[in-house]
Scaffold this motif. Sequence first.
Motif, PDB file in Angstrom:
ATOM      1  N   ALA A   1      54.077  46.463   1.270  1.00 18.78           N
ATOM      2  CA  ALA A   1      52.883  45.472   1.632  1.00 18.78           C
ATOM      3  C   ALA A   1      52.080  45.662   0.471  1.00 18.78           C
ATOM      4  CB  ALA A   1      52.191  45.817   1.855  1.00 18.78           C
ATOM      5  N   VAL A   2      52.471  46.368  -0.642  1.00 18.12           N
ATOM      6  CA  VAL A   2      51.853  46.238  -1.778  1.00 18.12           C
ATOM      7  C   VAL A   2      52.875  45.413  -3.442  1.00 18.12           C
ATOM      8  CG1 VAL A   2      51.238  47.128  -3.892  1.00 18.12           C
ATOM      9  CG2 VAL A   2      50.514  48.341  -2.021  1.00 18.12           C
ATOM     10  N   LEU A   3      53.517  46.030  -2.399  1.00 18.79           N
ATOM     11  CA  LEU A   3      54.937  44.627  -3.720  1.00 18.79           C
ATOM     12  C   LEU A   3      54.593  43.353  -3.191  1.00 18.79           C
ATOM     13  CD1 LEU A   3      57.371  46.901  -3.480  1.00 18.79           C
ATOM     14  CD2 LEU A   3      56.242  46.616  -5.575  1.00 18.79           C
ATOM     15  N   PHE A   4      55.138  43.151  -2.063  1.00 18.00           N
ATOM     16  CA  PHE A   4      54.306  41.757  -0.838  1.00 18.00           C
ATOM     17  C   PHE A   4      53.607  41.074  -1.331  1.00 18.00           C
ATOM     18  CE2 PHE A   4      58.052  41.834   2.308  1.00 18.00           C
ATOM     19  CZ  PHE A   4      58.641  41.316   1.675  1.00 18.00           C
ATOM     20  N   TYR A   5      52.274  41.801  -1.890  1.00 18.35           N
ATOM     21  CA  TYR A   5      51.553  41.367  -1.847  1.00 18.35           C
ATOM     22  C   TYR A   5      51.412  40.644  -3.405  1.00 18.35           C
ATOM     23  CZ  TYR A   5      46.805  41.716  -4.735  1.00 18.35           C
ATOM     24  OH  TYR A   5      46.162  41.605  -5.515  1.00 18.35           O
ATOM     25  N   ILE A   6      52.075  41.505  -4.607  1.00 17.61           N
ATOM     26  CA  ILE A   6      52.240  41.097  -5.980  1.00 17.61           C
ATOM     27  C   ILE A   6      53.106  40.178  -6.116  1.00 17.61           C
ATOM     28  CG2 ILE A   6      53.239  42.314  -7.966  1.00 17.61           C
ATOM     29  CD1 ILE A   6      52.274  44.968  -6.961  1.00 17.61           C
ATOM     30  N   TRP A   7      54.466  40.115  -5.508  1.00 14.04           N
ATOM     31  CA  TRP A   7      54.897  39.327  -5.115  1.00 14.04           C
ATOM     32  C   TRP A   7      54.722  37.682  -4.700  1.00 14.04           C
ATOM     33  CZ3 TRP A   7      59.028  36.700  -6.967  1.00 14.04           C
ATOM     34  CH2 TRP A   7      59.395  35.400  -6.341  1.00 14.04           C
TER      35      TRP A   7
ATOM     36  N   ALA B   1      54.075  35.974 -15.122  1.00 12.17           N
ATOM     37  CA  ALA B   1      53.330  35.883 -13.983  1.00 12.17           C
ATOM     38  C   ALA B   1      52.572  37.485 -14.112  1.00 12.17           C
ATOM     39  CB  ALA B   1      54.183  35.197 -13.187  1.00 12.17           C
ATOM     40  N   LEU B   2      53.710  38.364 -13.623  1.00  8.38           N
ATOM     41  CA  LEU B   2      53.188  39.339 -13.373  1.00  8.38           C
ATOM     42  C   LEU B   2      52.826  40.411 -14.284  1.00  8.38           C
ATOM     43  CD1 LEU B   2      56.838  41.164 -12.602  1.00  8.38           C
ATOM     44  CD2 LEU B   2      55.287  41.000 -10.994  1.00  8.38           C
ATOM     45  N   GLU B   3      52.896  39.790 -16.040  1.00 13.86           N
ATOM     46  CA  GLU B   3      51.688  40.672 -16.880  1.00 13.86           C
ATOM     47  C   GLU B   3      50.621  39.950 -16.719  1.00 13.86           C
ATOM     48  OE1 GLU B   3      55.063  40.503 -20.974  1.00 13.86           O
ATOM     49  OE2 GLU B   3      53.739  39.074 -20.290  1.00 13.86           O
ATOM     50  N   PHE B   4      50.241  38.807 -16.191  1.00 15.83           N
ATOM     51  CA  PHE B   4      48.780  37.850 -15.812  1.00 15.83           C
ATOM     52  C   PHE B   4      48.249  38.874 -15.159  1.00 15.83           C
ATOM     53  CE2 PHE B   4      45.886  35.261 -13.598  1.00 15.83           C
ATOM     54  CZ  PHE B   4      45.110  34.514 -14.573  1.00 15.83           C
ATOM     55  N   ILE B   5      48.974  39.300 -13.773  1.00 12.17           N
ATOM     56  CA  ILE B   5      48.677  39.753 -12.513  1.00 12.17           C
ATOM     57  C   ILE B   5      48.028  41.379 -12.797  1.00 12.17           C
ATOM     58  CG2 ILE B   5      48.688  40.135 -10.333  1.00 12.17           C
ATOM     59  CD1 ILE B   5      48.193  37.521 -10.614  1.00 12.17           C
ATOM     60  N   LEU B   6      48.750  41.954 -13.436  1.00 13.84           N
ATOM     61  CA  LEU B   6      49.310  42.799 -13.385  1.00 13.84           C
ATOM     62  C   LEU B   6      48.629  43.270 -14.574  1.00 13.84           C
ATOM     63  CD1 LEU B   6      52.507  44.768 -12.090  1.00 13.84           C
ATOM     64  CD2 LEU B   6      50.801  44.882 -10.464  1.00 13.84           C
TER      65      LEU B   6
ATOM     66  N   LEU C   1      50.896  50.167 -13.429  1.00 18.65           N
ATOM     67  CA  LEU C   1      51.855  49.043 -13.482  1.00 18.65           C
ATOM     68  C   LEU C   1      51.533  48.103 -14.425  1.00 18.65           C
ATOM     69  CD1 LEU C   1      52.842  48.084  -9.352  1.00 18.65           C
ATOM     70  CD2 LEU C   1      54.465  49.737 -11.865  1.00 18.65           C
ATOM     71  N   GLY C   2      50.061  48.101 -15.095  1.00 20.88           N
ATOM     72  CA  GLY C   2      49.335  46.715 -15.495  1.00 20.88           C
ATOM     73  C   GLY C   2      49.421  47.823 -16.951  1.00 20.88           C
ATOM     74  N   GLY C   3      48.850  49.009 -15.864  1.00 16.11           N
ATOM     75  CA  GLY C   3      49.467  49.484 -17.816  1.00 16.11           C
ATOM     76  C   GLY C   3      50.920  49.386 -18.937  1.00 16.11           C
ATOM     77  N   ILE C   4      51.306  49.658 -17.484  1.00 18.97           N
ATOM     78  CA  ILE C   4      52.754  49.836 -18.416  1.00 18.97           C
ATOM     79  C   ILE C   4      53.322  48.384 -19.152  1.00 18.97           C
ATOM     80  CG2 ILE C   4      54.792  49.968 -17.893  1.00 18.97           C
ATOM     81  CD1 ILE C   4      54.481  51.739 -15.291  1.00 18.97           C
TER      82      ILE C   4
END
Length: 335
Positions: free
Chosen positions: A54-60, A82-87, A317-320
């Motif tokens: 559910a978390v992975l789908f939320y991120i996607w 987009a991943l950098e923006f969100i996370l 994940l965002g910190g990484i």
Amino acid sequence: MQALDMRLVKRMLRIFLVISIISITLLLVFTSTKDTLPSLKRLNPFYLILALVAVLFYIWFETLWLRILVWSVSGWMSLSGALEFILGGSFLTLVPFGVAGVPLQMYILHRENKLSIGESGSVLLVRSLLITLLLPIVLPVVYIYYSTILQQGFVVNIARYLLVAVGLGILILVLSSLSTNRTRAFMYKFAKTERARGIVEKITEELSNMKSTLREFFIRGKWKLPLAFLVACASRACFFFIPYPILKGLGLSPPLAQTMITQIILSYLLLFAPTPGASGIAEGGGFLLFKSLCPEHLLGVFVLLWRFFSCYLLVILGGILLARMVSVDTSERGK
């Protein structure tokens, strides 16, 4: 990325860790009983995997509807951007009120799609407005079926704070963007130097860019906005679903609707919590609102798992990603 004060971020991260560890430890100490350990032996890992899905789908879905928004006024944004923006934005919620997340997200939009400050601001504004549009959909359901939750002192106090903070911010932004000439005249009263007047001109120029970009959303992106809204609904549905498989994994059978609505309430009430990452407030709020769905001997364990999947994992994940961005920018400046 030079404008991002990493010392402030590191300080907020330390505060976040300290408050979160203390809060979770206190919850585990005061909720654990002789029934806690035997109950944990019946933990079903399948449902925890479902929570992770559910978390992975939320991120996607979050990345997808962001890319649709950017597509409305520019080209198609890369998935990595987009991943950098969100996370990255999720990680920087450690700085209260998102004051660090907004510059980072504007930087990413400029780097990826060459959007100016005003254009980036319009994307962020429309993104916030679409999220806000979800409220008229969910609030009637919450009020009709679970109005007792809204009457709790904890909820009432944070809701009052949230409405004042958000309302004031939107009012200032709308008034300043409606009439850039009046905004310029007002700010000129405080601009006593040539440099200050140059800053005023830059601000009003970007406000004009924001207005023109907002018009583009409704001209070029008139069918993309409803599509982005539908994807945003799917994203939020995944996020609101997260507590349900965690409770199921603990061997409980909670009502799906009540579980998701409780998550909805907490998500919006904690949006502008004054502590880093809503630490302390979120754990306490989770304890108060989920105690009707989870027995006391498992409540501390549930709050720990709930915070991990709905917050800690996103922060990690965002910190990484943020550390990678900083290292790449540093190496490029060194060339």
